[in-house]
Design a protein around this motif. Structure first.
Motif, PDB file in Angstrom:
ATOM      1  N   TRP A 182      48.511 -17.413  -9.780  1.00  0.00           N
ATOM      2  CA  TRP A 182      49.497 -16.427  -9.317  1.00  0.00           C
ATOM      3  C   TRP A 182      48.826 -15.205  -8.725  1.00  0.00           C
ATOM      4  CZ3 TRP A 182      54.007 -18.196  -8.416  1.00  0.00           C
ATOM      5  CH2 TRP A 182      54.507 -19.248  -9.164  1.00  0.00           C
ATOM      6  N   ALA A 183      47.523 -15.030  -8.954  1.00  0.00           N
ATOM      7  CA  ALA A 183      46.807 -13.909  -8.349  1.00  0.00           C
ATOM      8  C   ALA A 183      46.659 -14.086  -6.842  1.00  0.00           C
ATOM      9  CB  ALA A 183      45.427 -13.770  -8.997  1.00  0.00           C
ATOM     10  N   ASN A 184      46.761 -15.327  -6.374  1.00  0.00           N
ATOM     11  CA  ASN A 184      46.661 -15.581  -4.936  1.00  0.00           C
ATOM     12  C   ASN A 184      48.050 -15.414  -4.312  1.00  0.00           C
ATOM     13  OD1 ASN A 184      46.054 -16.393  -2.365  1.00  0.00           O
ATOM     14  ND2 ASN A 184      45.679 -18.545  -2.882  1.00  0.00           N
ATOM     15  N   THR A 185      48.273 -14.296  -3.656  1.00  0.00           N
ATOM     16  CA  THR A 185      49.590 -13.997  -3.084  1.00  0.00           C
ATOM     17  C   THR A 185      49.686 -14.402  -1.613  1.00  0.00           C
ATOM     18  OG1 THR A 185      48.854 -11.755  -2.543  1.00  0.00           O
ATOM     19  CG2 THR A 185      49.945 -12.088  -4.683  1.00  0.00           C
ATOM     20  N   SER A 186      48.600 -14.931  -1.048  1.00  0.00           N
ATOM     21  CA  SER A 186      48.638 -15.368   0.339  1.00  0.00           C
ATOM     22  C   SER A 186      49.448 -16.658   0.459  1.00  0.00           C
ATOM     23  CB  SER A 186      47.216 -15.612   0.855  1.00  0.00           C
ATOM     24  OG  SER A 186      47.247 -16.267   2.115  1.00  0.00           O
ATOM     25  N   ASP A 187      50.137 -16.837   1.591  1.00  0.00           N
ATOM     26  CA  ASP A 187      50.860 -18.090   1.825  1.00  0.00           C
ATOM     27  C   ASP A 187      50.097 -18.999   2.787  1.00  0.00           C
ATOM     28  OD1 ASP A 187      51.200 -16.677   4.155  1.00  0.00           O
ATOM     29  OD2 ASP A 187      53.378 -16.832   4.221  1.00  0.00           O
ATOM     30  N   ASP A 188      48.809 -18.688   3.021  1.00  0.00           N
ATOM     31  CA  ASP A 188      47.979 -19.497   3.903  1.00  0.00           C
ATOM     32  C   ASP A 188      47.099 -20.456   3.101  1.00  0.00           C
ATOM     33  OD1 ASP A 188      48.766 -18.476   6.423  1.00  0.00           O
ATOM     34  OD2 ASP A 188      47.566 -16.675   6.060  1.00  0.00           O
ATOM     35  N   GLY A 189      46.582 -21.464   3.753  1.00  0.00           N
ATOM     36  CA  GLY A 189      45.637 -22.383   3.125  1.00  0.00           C
ATOM     37  C   GLY A 189      45.940 -23.841   3.384  1.00  0.00           C
ATOM     38  N   ASN A 190      47.224 -24.190   3.607  1.00  0.00           N
ATOM     39  CA  ASN A 190      47.583 -25.562   3.948  1.00  0.00           C
ATOM     40  C   ASN A 190      47.559 -25.707   5.476  1.00  0.00           C
ATOM     41  OD1 ASN A 190      48.024 -26.401   1.268  1.00  0.00           O
ATOM     42  ND2 ASN A 190      50.073 -25.518   1.278  1.00  0.00           N
ATOM     43  N   VAL A 191      46.626 -26.528   5.959  1.00  0.00           N
ATOM     44  CA  VAL A 191      46.340 -26.585   7.392  1.00  0.00           C
ATOM     45  C   VAL A 191      46.053 -28.033   7.801  1.00  0.00           C
ATOM     46  CG1 VAL A 191      44.879 -25.675   9.252  1.00  0.00           C
ATOM     47  CG2 VAL A 191      45.211 -24.318   7.169  1.00  0.00           C
ATOM     48  N   ILE A 192      46.403 -28.403   9.041  1.00  0.00           N
ATOM     49  CA  ILE A 192      45.894 -29.625   9.665  1.00  0.00           C
ATOM     50  C   ILE A 192      45.014 -29.214  10.842  1.00  0.00           C
ATOM     51  CG2 ILE A 192      46.435 -31.669  11.036  1.00  0.00           C
ATOM     52  CD1 ILE A 192      48.827 -32.169   9.383  1.00  0.00           C
ATOM     53  N   HIS A 193      43.745 -29.663  10.819  1.00  0.00           N
ATOM     54  CA  HIS A 193      42.828 -29.405  11.922  1.00  0.00           C
ATOM     55  C   HIS A 193      42.763 -30.624  12.839  1.00  0.00           C
ATOM     56  CE1 HIS A 193      41.433 -25.665  10.229  1.00  0.00           C
ATOM     57  NE2 HIS A 193      40.979 -26.249   9.138  1.00  0.00           N
ATOM     58  N   SER A 194      42.750 -30.382  14.136  1.00  0.00           N
ATOM     59  CA  SER A 194      42.521 -31.422  15.134  1.00  0.00           C
ATOM     60  C   SER A 194      41.075 -31.312  15.609  1.00  0.00           C
ATOM     61  CB  SER A 194      43.468 -31.248  16.319  1.00  0.00           C
ATOM     62  OG  SER A 194      44.817 -31.245  15.904  1.00  0.00           O
ATOM     63  N   VAL A 195      40.349 -32.421  15.500  1.00  0.00           N
ATOM     64  CA  VAL A 195      38.917 -32.422  15.810  1.00  0.00           C
ATOM     65  C   VAL A 195      38.656 -33.440  16.922  1.00  0.00           C
ATOM     66  CG1 VAL A 195      36.595 -32.738  14.871  1.00  0.00           C
ATOM     67  CG2 VAL A 195      38.425 -31.834  13.408  1.00  0.00           C
ATOM     68  N   ARG A 196      38.084 -32.981  18.033  1.00  0.00           N
ATOM     69  CA  ARG A 196      37.750 -33.891  19.135  1.00  0.00           C
ATOM     70  C   ARG A 196      36.464 -34.644  18.795  1.00  0.00           C
ATOM     71  NH1 ARG A 196      37.798 -30.555  23.272  1.00  0.00           N
ATOM     72  NH2 ARG A 196      39.851 -31.162  24.036  1.00  0.00           N
ATOM     73  N   ILE A 197      36.465 -35.968  19.054  1.00  0.00           N
ATOM     74  CA  ILE A 197      35.316 -36.829  18.789  1.00  0.00           C
ATOM     75  C   ILE A 197      34.622 -37.139  20.108  1.00  0.00           C
ATOM     76  CG2 ILE A 197      34.543 -39.039  17.865  1.00  0.00           C
ATOM     77  CD1 ILE A 197      37.174 -39.120  16.250  1.00  0.00           C
ATOM     78  N   ASP A 198      33.347 -36.767  20.222  1.00  0.00           N
ATOM     79  CA  ASP A 198      32.561 -37.104  21.400  1.00  0.00           C
ATOM     80  C   ASP A 198      31.829 -38.412  21.143  1.00  0.00           C
ATOM     81  OD1 ASP A 198      29.754 -36.868  22.952  1.00  0.00           O
ATOM     82  OD2 ASP A 198      31.281 -35.733  24.039  1.00  0.00           O
ATOM     83  N   PRO A 199      31.718 -39.295  22.143  1.00  0.00           N
ATOM     84  CA  PRO A 199      31.000 -40.564  21.924  1.00  0.00           C
ATOM     85  C   PRO A 199      29.578 -40.392  21.408  1.00  0.00           C
ATOM     86  CG  PRO A 199      32.219 -40.630  23.991  1.00  0.00           C
ATOM     87  CD  PRO A 199      32.318 -39.224  23.486  1.00  0.00           C
ATOM     88  N   SER A 200      28.967 -39.246  21.697  1.00  0.00           N
ATOM     89  CA  SER A 200      27.602 -39.006  21.238  1.00  0.00           C
ATOM     90  C   SER A 200      27.531 -38.722  19.744  1.00  0.00           C
ATOM     91  CB  SER A 200      26.996 -37.824  22.000  1.00  0.00           C
ATOM     92  OG  SER A 200      27.646 -36.604  21.631  1.00  0.00           O
ATOM     93  N   GLY A 201      28.689 -38.439  19.123  1.00  0.00           N
ATOM     94  CA  GLY A 201      28.720 -38.089  17.706  1.00  0.00           C
ATOM     95  C   GLY A 201      29.058 -36.639  17.455  1.00  0.00           C
ATOM     96  N   ASP A 202      29.101 -35.811  18.515  1.00  0.00           N
ATOM     97  CA  ASP A 202      29.469 -34.409  18.352  1.00  0.00           C
ATOM     98  C   ASP A 202      30.953 -34.286  18.011  1.00  0.00           C
ATOM     99  OD1 ASP A 202      26.920 -33.512  18.889  1.00  0.00           O
ATOM    100  OD2 ASP A 202      27.299 -33.235  21.035  1.00  0.00           O
ATOM    101  N   LEU A 203      31.275 -33.306  17.160  1.00  0.00           N
ATOM    102  CA  LEU A 203      32.658 -33.014  16.782  1.00  0.00           C
ATOM    103  C   LEU A 203      32.975 -31.578  17.143  1.00  0.00           C
ATOM    104  CD1 LEU A 203      32.741 -34.614  13.207  1.00  0.00           C
ATOM    105  CD2 LEU A 203      33.531 -35.642  15.339  1.00  0.00           C
ATOM    106  N   GLU A 204      34.235 -31.339  17.563  1.00  0.00           N
ATOM    107  CA  GLU A 204      34.668 -29.988  17.915  1.00  0.00           C
ATOM    108  C   GLU A 204      36.089 -29.771  17.433  1.00  0.00           C
ATOM    109  OE1 GLU A 204      35.470 -27.148  21.851  1.00  0.00           O
ATOM    110  OE2 GLU A 204      35.067 -29.299  22.081  1.00  0.00           O
ATOM    111  N   VAL A 205      36.301 -28.721  16.627  1.00  0.00           N
ATOM    112  CA  VAL A 205      37.658 -28.363  16.195  1.00  0.00           C
ATOM    113  C   VAL A 205      38.371 -27.715  17.372  1.00  0.00           C
ATOM    114  CG1 VAL A 205      39.036 -27.033  14.566  1.00  0.00           C
ATOM    115  CG2 VAL A 205      36.869 -28.033  13.827  1.00  0.00           C
ATOM    116  N   VAL A 206      39.476 -28.327  17.825  1.00  0.00           N
ATOM    117  CA  VAL A 206      40.160 -27.840  19.021  1.00  0.00           C
ATOM    118  C   VAL A 206      41.517 -27.213  18.717  1.00  0.00           C
ATOM    119  CG1 VAL A 206      38.973 -29.438  20.573  1.00  0.00           C
ATOM    120  CG2 VAL A 206      41.108 -30.151  19.464  1.00  0.00           C
ATOM    121  N   ALA A 207      42.058 -27.433  17.515  1.00  0.00           N
ATOM    122  CA  ALA A 207      43.347 -26.831  17.154  1.00  0.00           C
ATOM    123  C   ALA A 207      43.486 -26.822  15.644  1.00  0.00           C
ATOM    124  CB  ALA A 207      44.507 -27.602  17.787  1.00  0.00           C
TER     125      ALA A 207
END
Length: 346
Positions: free
Chosen positions: A297-322
């Motif tokens: 109850w000490a945490n009064t923020s309503d943030d923390g539940n998130v879905i991240h979209s991560v682009r996959i590059d064929p080389s193996g690189d990853l990038e969070v895009v949204a």
């Protein structure tokens, strides 16, 4: 599933899972497998000794209804985390067992009392599935020690996934920051092959690409020696001979950890950490759910539940895009969203 994506219960739903605390599902044809963990701290006194964890099977009817077929109870104290049907053989399945009942902070109390004696244990289990959908336990493999000298906490698995073209099962060795590799044969016998290092902390969930060339791992916690502030995703090359000796080729740190709090192990932990994920290989994306972990109850923020979209590059690189904050979709901050699945609309 309606034409517009809406959902409605099939007749008879919801159906009993034939256990307590169902945590994982897997489908092979018209057979549904369920892992019932029987581990809920909110029902501790009611559940102590009353039920064992189990794996259960059901036949899926033409209308989506479920008919119970069989279950396999686990030995006292064993706790399952995942059930996975083989992508190569619909008559085989694999289970993952992971139990933590121990005094981590040295103050004399266990972090979760589910048995009278503190214990840390885990292993992999294989099953056969007969023509009627009945489960039969075949083999159980405890994990060998993979580092020297061996730390006090044993090597145990969390996430599992199999290879689409080879008789291989991968396991996240969560207490070793390693990826384990097992072979299996047509009888379901399991044999340890190798353990390779993973640069993330607390490797938890795995997925393998459909062509069997990449393995993706979600790592729940930040790794201090890498100066992480949040959860990470790592990518392994498992093509060709690397299928038995995976090679890490990519890594991305996920945004929005929303600060830290002190968890029940007396350790700092991000308020928001990564959990399950799924792949959209046609689109070249990965989607991962972040949970609001600090539910005090000490945490009064309503943030923390998130879905991240991560682009996959064929080389193996990853990038969070949204990053999508789930509070905008009506998800209460007291919820902890866990699973995510990608479904193509065309």
């Amino acid at each position: 599933i309606g034409a517009d994506g809406s959902l409605r219960h099939v007749p008879g739903s919801p159906f009993p899972s034939m256990g307590v605390g169902p945590v994982s599902l897997s489908v092979a044809g018209d057979i549904l497998l369920v892992a019932n963990r029987n581990e809920d701290p909110h029902q501790l006194h009611e559940l102590m000794g009353a039920a064992r964890a189990n794996y259960a099977s059901f036949r899926i009817g033409g209308r989506g209804d479920l008919s119970f077929v069989s279950k396999v109870d686990l030995p006292e104290g064993e706790k399952n985390t995942q059930i996975l049907t083989s992508s190569r053989n619909p008559r085989l399945a694999f289970g993952n067992e992971f139990r933590v009942d121990v005094d981590f902070d040295g103050e004399g109390g266990v972090s979760r009392l589910f048995d009278s004696a503190p214990s840390v244990s885990g292993g992999l289990r294989s099953f056969s599935i007969d023509d009627h959908g009945a489960l039969d336990a075949l083999d159980y493999a405890t994990l060998p020690e993979t580092v020297e000298p061996a730390p006090e906490v044993p090597s145990i698995p969390l996430g599992i996934w199999d290879h689409p073209t080879r008789n291989l099962v991968y396991a996240g060795l969560v207490t070793r920051n390693q990826l384990g590799v097992y072979r299996y044969d047509h009888t379901g016998s399991l044999a340890f092959v190798a353990a390779v290092d993973n640069s993330g902390q607390d490797i938890c969930w795995l997925k393998v690409s459909a062509d069997g060339t990449r393995l993706y791992a979600v790592n729940n916690l930040p790794r201090e020696d890498r100066q992480d502030a949040a959860s990470t995703i790592t990518v392994f090359d498992i093509s060709g001979a690397k299928s038995e000796r995976p090679v890490e080729i990519g890594r991305v740190e996920l945004p929005l950890p929303y600060g830290t709090f002190v968890n029940n192990r007396n350790a700092p932990q991000p308020n928001s950490t990564a959990f399950q994920f799924d792949l959209d290989e046609e689109g070249g994306f990965l989607y991962v759910v972040m949970q609001r972990i600090d539910q005090t109850w000490a945490n009064t923020s309503d943030d923390g539940n998130v879905i991240h979209s991560v682009r996959i590059d064929p080389s193996g690189d990853l990038e969070v895009v949204a990053s999508r904050l789930l509070k905008h979709d009506g998800v209460t901050p007291r919820a902890r969203p866990q699973g995510v699945v990608v479904h193509p609309l065309n």
